[in-house]
Design a protein around this motif. Structure first.
Motif, PDB file in Angstrom:
ATOM      1  N   ILE A  13       0.862  -1.178   0.000  1.00  0.00           N
ATOM      2  CA  ILE A  13       0.000   0.000   0.000  1.00  0.00           C
ATOM      3  C   ILE A  13       0.899   1.229   0.000  1.00  0.00           C
ATOM      4  O   ILE A  13       1.646   1.426   0.956  1.00  0.00           O
ATOM      5  CB  ILE A  13      -0.910   0.010   1.252  1.00  0.00           C
ATOM      6  CG1 ILE A  13      -1.853  -1.186   1.204  1.00  0.00           C
ATOM      7  CG2 ILE A  13      -1.683   1.318   1.359  1.00  0.00           C
ATOM      8  CD1 ILE A  13      -2.365  -1.593   2.560  1.00  0.00           C
ATOM      9  N   LEU A  17       2.245  10.973   3.650  1.00  0.00           N
ATOM     10  CA  LEU A  17       1.694  11.939   4.584  1.00  0.00           C
ATOM     11  C   LEU A  17       2.135  13.315   4.107  1.00  0.00           C
ATOM     12  O   LEU A  17       3.314  13.622   4.120  1.00  0.00           O
ATOM     13  CB  LEU A  17       2.240  11.707   5.993  1.00  0.00           C
ATOM     14  CG  LEU A  17       1.664  10.554   6.804  1.00  0.00           C
ATOM     15  CD1 LEU A  17       2.409  10.440   8.128  1.00  0.00           C
ATOM     16  CD2 LEU A  17       0.182  10.728   7.052  1.00  0.00           C
ATOM     17  N   ALA A  18       1.202  14.122   3.647  1.00  0.00           N
ATOM     18  CA  ALA A  18       1.540  15.479   3.227  1.00  0.00           C
ATOM     19  C   ALA A  18       1.214  16.429   4.366  1.00  0.00           C
ATOM     20  O   ALA A  18       0.052  16.669   4.663  1.00  0.00           O
ATOM     21  CB  ALA A  18       0.749  15.847   1.982  1.00  0.00           C
ATOM     22  N   LEU A  19       2.216  16.903   5.056  1.00  0.00           N
ATOM     23  CA  LEU A  19       2.006  17.765   6.218  1.00  0.00           C
ATOM     24  C   LEU A  19       2.611  19.133   5.944  1.00  0.00           C
ATOM     25  O   LEU A  19       3.770  19.236   5.565  1.00  0.00           O
ATOM     26  CB  LEU A  19       2.656  17.151   7.463  1.00  0.00           C
ATOM     27  CG  LEU A  19       2.132  15.776   7.865  1.00  0.00           C
ATOM     28  CD1 LEU A  19       2.898  15.250   9.066  1.00  0.00           C
ATOM     29  CD2 LEU A  19       0.653  15.827   8.187  1.00  0.00           C
ATOM     30  N   ASN A  20       1.829  20.157   6.127  1.00  0.00           N
ATOM     31  CA  ASN A  20       2.326  21.514   5.925  1.00  0.00           C
ATOM     32  C   ASN A  20       2.785  22.089   7.255  1.00  0.00           C
ATOM     33  O   ASN A  20       2.097  21.969   8.252  1.00  0.00           O
ATOM     34  CB  ASN A  20       1.219  22.396   5.338  1.00  0.00           C
ATOM     35  CG  ASN A  20       0.827  21.925   3.961  1.00  0.00           C
ATOM     36  OD1 ASN A  20       1.673  21.677   3.120  1.00  0.00           O
ATOM     37  ND2 ASN A  20      -0.471  21.789   3.743  1.00  0.00           N
ATOM     38  N   TYR A  21       3.941  22.702   7.239  1.00  0.00           N
ATOM     39  CA  TYR A  21       4.461  23.349   8.447  1.00  0.00           C
ATOM     40  C   TYR A  21       4.734  24.812   8.153  1.00  0.00           C
ATOM     41  O   TYR A  21       5.004  25.191   7.027  1.00  0.00           O
ATOM     42  CB  TYR A  21       5.758  22.669   8.902  1.00  0.00           C
ATOM     43  CG  TYR A  21       5.556  21.241   9.293  1.00  0.00           C
ATOM     44  CD1 TYR A  21       4.929  20.917  10.488  1.00  0.00           C
ATOM     45  CD2 TYR A  21       5.970  20.200   8.461  1.00  0.00           C
ATOM     46  CE1 TYR A  21       4.732  19.604  10.852  1.00  0.00           C
ATOM     47  CE2 TYR A  21       5.765  18.881   8.820  1.00  0.00           C
ATOM     48  CZ  TYR A  21       5.146  18.584  10.012  1.00  0.00           C
ATOM     49  OH  TYR A  21       4.952  17.293  10.369  1.00  0.00           O
ATOM     50  N   ILE A  22       4.647  25.615   9.207  1.00  0.00           N
ATOM     51  CA  ILE A  22       5.023  27.021   9.095  1.00  0.00           C
ATOM     52  C   ILE A  22       5.781  27.393  10.358  1.00  0.00           C
ATOM     53  O   ILE A  22       5.310  27.130  11.460  1.00  0.00           O
ATOM     54  CB  ILE A  22       3.781  27.920   8.864  1.00  0.00           C
ATOM     55  CG1 ILE A  22       4.197  29.381   8.750  1.00  0.00           C
ATOM     56  CG2 ILE A  22       2.733  27.760   9.955  1.00  0.00           C
ATOM     57  CD1 ILE A  22       3.127  30.257   8.126  1.00  0.00           C
ATOM     58  N   TYR A  23       6.981  27.887  10.206  1.00  0.00           N
ATOM     59  CA  TYR A  23       7.814  28.196  11.369  1.00  0.00           C
ATOM     60  C   TYR A  23       7.954  29.702  11.526  1.00  0.00           C
ATOM     61  O   TYR A  23       8.421  30.378  10.622  1.00  0.00           O
ATOM     62  CB  TYR A  23       9.194  27.547  11.229  1.00  0.00           C
ATOM     63  CG  TYR A  23       9.102  26.043  11.147  1.00  0.00           C
ATOM     64  CD1 TYR A  23       8.615  25.306  12.217  1.00  0.00           C
ATOM     65  CD2 TYR A  23       9.468  25.361   9.991  1.00  0.00           C
ATOM     66  CE1 TYR A  23       8.501  23.933  12.146  1.00  0.00           C
ATOM     67  CE2 TYR A  23       9.352  23.972   9.909  1.00  0.00           C
ATOM     68  CZ  TYR A  23       8.869  23.269  10.994  1.00  0.00           C
ATOM     69  OH  TYR A  23       8.756  21.915  10.919  1.00  0.00           O
ATOM     70  N   TYR A  24       7.546  30.208  12.683  1.00  0.00           N
ATOM     71  CA  TYR A  24       7.649  31.642  12.937  1.00  0.00           C
ATOM     72  C   TYR A  24       9.056  32.005  13.391  1.00  0.00           C
ATOM     73  O   TYR A  24       9.681  31.274  14.152  1.00  0.00           O
ATOM     74  CB  TYR A  24       6.610  32.076  13.969  1.00  0.00           C
ATOM     75  CG  TYR A  24       5.220  32.027  13.397  1.00  0.00           C
ATOM     76  CD1 TYR A  24       4.777  33.035  12.547  1.00  0.00           C
ATOM     77  CD2 TYR A  24       4.375  30.947  13.636  1.00  0.00           C
ATOM     78  CE1 TYR A  24       3.516  32.982  11.971  1.00  0.00           C
ATOM     79  CE2 TYR A  24       3.113  30.887  13.066  1.00  0.00           C
ATOM     80  CZ  TYR A  24       2.694  31.906  12.235  1.00  0.00           C
ATOM     81  OH  TYR A  24       1.458  31.844  11.664  1.00  0.00           O
ATOM     82  N   LEU A  25       9.544  33.146  12.894  1.00  0.00           N
ATOM     83  CA  LEU A  25      10.883  33.608  13.247  1.00  0.00           C
ATOM     84  C   LEU A  25      10.916  34.136  14.675  1.00  0.00           C
ATOM     85  O   LEU A  25      11.948  34.088  15.328  1.00  0.00           O
ATOM     86  CB  LEU A  25      11.316  34.754  12.330  1.00  0.00           C
ATOM     87  CG  LEU A  25      11.245  34.540  10.826  1.00  0.00           C
ATOM     88  CD1 LEU A  25      11.715  35.799  10.110  1.00  0.00           C
ATOM     89  CD2 LEU A  25      12.111  33.361  10.423  1.00  0.00           C
ATOM     90  N   GLY A  26       9.792  34.666  15.146  1.00  0.00           N
ATOM     91  CA  GLY A  26       9.779  35.350  16.440  1.00  0.00           C
ATOM     92  C   GLY A  26      10.338  36.757  16.297  1.00  0.00           C
ATOM     93  O   GLY A  26      10.955  37.103  15.284  1.00  0.00           O
ATOM     94  N   ASN A  29      14.485  36.916  15.773  1.00  0.00           N
ATOM     95  CA  ASN A  29      15.029  36.576  14.459  1.00  0.00           C
ATOM     96  C   ASN A  29      14.506  37.495  13.365  1.00  0.00           C
ATOM     97  O   ASN A  29      15.160  37.687  12.343  1.00  0.00           O
ATOM     98  CB  ASN A  29      14.705  35.124  14.121  1.00  0.00           C
ATOM     99  CG  ASN A  29      15.469  34.167  14.999  1.00  0.00           C
ATOM    100  OD1 ASN A  29      16.683  34.224  15.076  1.00  0.00           O
ATOM    101  ND2 ASN A  29      14.749  33.305  15.701  1.00  0.00           N
TER     102      ASN A  29
END
Ligand SMILES: [Zn+2]
Lengths: 152, 392
Positions: A13, A17-26, A29
């Motif tokens: 089979i 897994l299509a996973l979207n990520y978003i990382y904040y700089l803060g 940064n």
């Protein structure tokens, strides 16, 4: 046996897994990347307790857990601490091979950071050689606003 | 009675102000806020800490070896460390494992940290990864799956159902009132019974306001061996015991299990600690309540209540902050849910209640013994039992 041969008798089979990520700089940064984008300035940060100037900068000193906010302007020139040359191709790589990765210590910083080297003959790479940042024309407030480092 | 090599106490409690989004900080900085708060609470320096135990949900933020990435913020530089992840129970497992590490004699002072920056990933997508790809992954609906109500709901009359929905709404309003008194809670809104009853239906009978939110936040606890603990603080909170129970994961057959993991977990804890009447011998319960329906159900399971007693207790306000048996004085998980920290927050809040340091949401009656639960897929349960009195 190859995967194709296995597939002749072993059902499988396919999974994805299509996973979207978003990382904040803060906030911290964001200052670094705004300066980089708008003024092509590279900022380090100094730990008042350890006296170490960090590049990449960080808001907390991992060694003594001090809060860091003393920004230091670094040179766009630095010294090559180490390097490697990649000759094979993978979909996640930033450019086509050969890719030269280097650890660069900018003048004014106490720590090195990894980036790309270009405009360089792989045979002529030497630890300790002097390099300079080449900036992108259209900068977007991320670390690739520095296109690569080239020998000087 | 469980045999411990030596007593272990919670000597420092720290948490962030939990919010849906924290774009002002990175993961490292978020964790650092909780670590800093715990060190300040214990009046310790990071140099006093021997080992750092770190945990969150796998896949949620797409970070591999997060414990190494977060070293700058969590204080683990040049210290021993370990990363632990057990799904929803992670925060509880972190406390159990850290207790085991300290009671074993390996280390004297340990810092454990649970965190989640849920805004940075896709929780439901991540949870899907736990389903067996041969059988169930194609039909996963994340945290909202589960038809365990069906057999009970079918047996109820329309009138009984309406009463249940009303009690569920009353419970949600009560928890919102508690959260409004907890400055760290994520959802601190004034709710009415009508707000809850009219909120969007998700999976009958579960409505949007019955359900926990997605939060970004971190929790840090400092645990110390008996000798150290008594030197560090005059208000140590002792970890008397903990029990973890599992089901066979990923197997449909679990539905036929005679006893829930909650009940089995409590049975074992009560037997070991000579608890015959939990409502009398325990002063407050911080329950991992992902939604108010499970809150109501699991009261019966964890506290061995008679049928209907849970509904009666809620209707009469017995589980309210000022009640005989307060549950989730903090506002619970329906108010605050940074998953990797969520179960640890139950222990943290229980410890603050014992210390008398919960502030505006401090339970008015004396709290000597508190219980904290953890929950994770597929129905893992953990109970931590905390006491003011030092265990023998
Ligand atoms: Zn420092």
């Amino acid at each position: 046996m190859s995967r194709e041969e296995h597939n002749k008798w072993a059902y499988s089979i396919p999974g994805k897994l299509a996973l979207n990520y978003i990382y904040y700089l803060g906030d911290f940064n964001t200052k670094f990347f705004t300066e980089l984008r708008d003024n092509k300035r590279i900022l380090g940060v100094k730990c008042p307790k350890c006296n170490r100037v960090y590049m990449p900068p960080r808001s907390v000193c991992g060694r003594c857990l001090s809060k860091l906010d003393e920004w230091v302007e670094l040179s766009d020139k630095g010294t090559l601490l180490s390097y490697t040359v990649v000759n094979y191709s993978e979909p996640y790589q930033p450019t086509a091979p050969p890719i030269v990765y280097g650890i660069i210590k900018l003048d004014g910083a106490d720590t090195g950071f990894t980036h790309l080297l270009s405009e360089v003959d792989a045979e002529k790479l030497r630890i300790g050689m002097r390099v300079q940042a080449v900036f992108k024309d259209k900068r977007e407030a991320n670390i690739q606003d520095i296109k690569y480092f080239k020998p000087i | 009675m469980v045999k411990k090599n030596r007593n272990v106490a919670i000597v420092g409690v720290g948490q962030t102000y939990h919010k849906r989004r924290r774009p002002d900080v990175t993961q490292v900085e978020l964790i650092n806020e909780a670590v800093r708060a715990a060190l300040k609470d214990a009046q310790l320096d990071i140099a006093d800490v021997d080992v750092v135990v770190h945990g969150n949900m796998e896949l949620f933020e797409g970070t591999y070896q997060g414990d190494m990435w977060h070293v700058d913020g969590d204080g683990a530089y040049m210290k021993s460390g370990i990363r632990i992840t057990t799904g929803g129970t992670t925060g509880g497992t972190l406390v159990c494992a850290t207790d085991n590490i300290v009671t074993s004699g390996l280390y004297d002072v340990a810092l454990c940290i649970g965190f989640e920056k849920m805004e940075e990933g896709e929780a439901t997508g991540g949870i899907t990864g736990m389903a067996d790809p041969l059988w169930f992954r194609w039909m996963m609906s994340g945290a909202l799956s589960g038809a365990s109500f069906a057999e009970r709901l079918e047996a109820l009359t329309m009138e009984q159902l309406e009463r249940l929905e009303l009690v569920a709404a009353k419970l949600r309003v009560q928890l919102a009132d508690n959260a409004a008194r907890n400055p760290y809670a994520h959802l601190r809104m004034k709710l009415t019974i009508d707000d809850v009853m009219n909120s969007r239906l998700l999976v009958y009978p579960l409505r949007l306001l019955h359900m926990c939110p997605e939060s970004s936040g971190a929790c840090a606890l400092i645990l110390a061996s008996e000798k150290k603990a008594e030197r560090i603080t005059d208000k140590p909170v002792w970890i008397k015991d903990h029990v973890t129970t599992h089901l066979e994961d990923f197997v449909v057959g679990v539905i036929t299990e005679a006893e829930s993991t909650m009940r089995r977990c409590a049975r074992k804890l009560y037997e070991r600690n000579k608890i015959t009447n939990p409502l009398k011998q325990i002063d407050t319960f911080e329950m991992y309540d992902p939604n108010v329906w499970w809150h109501m159900d699991w009261m019966t399971e964890f506290l061995f209540l008679k049928p209907g007693e849970n509904i009666e207790m809620i209707a009469k306000g017995k589980t309210a902050l000022e009640g005989d048996f307060p549950i989730n004085a903090s506002g619970g998980v329906v108010s605050t849910n940074p998953i990797g920290a969520t179960a640890m927050l139950r222990v943290a809040e229980a410890a603050l209640q014992i210390r008398g340091d919960a502030g505006e949401h401090q339970i008015p009656k004396e709290v000597n013994t508190a219980m904290a639960s953890s929950f994770g897929g597929s129905t893992w349960s953990i109970l931590n039992l905390l006491t003011k009195e030092k265990p023998m």
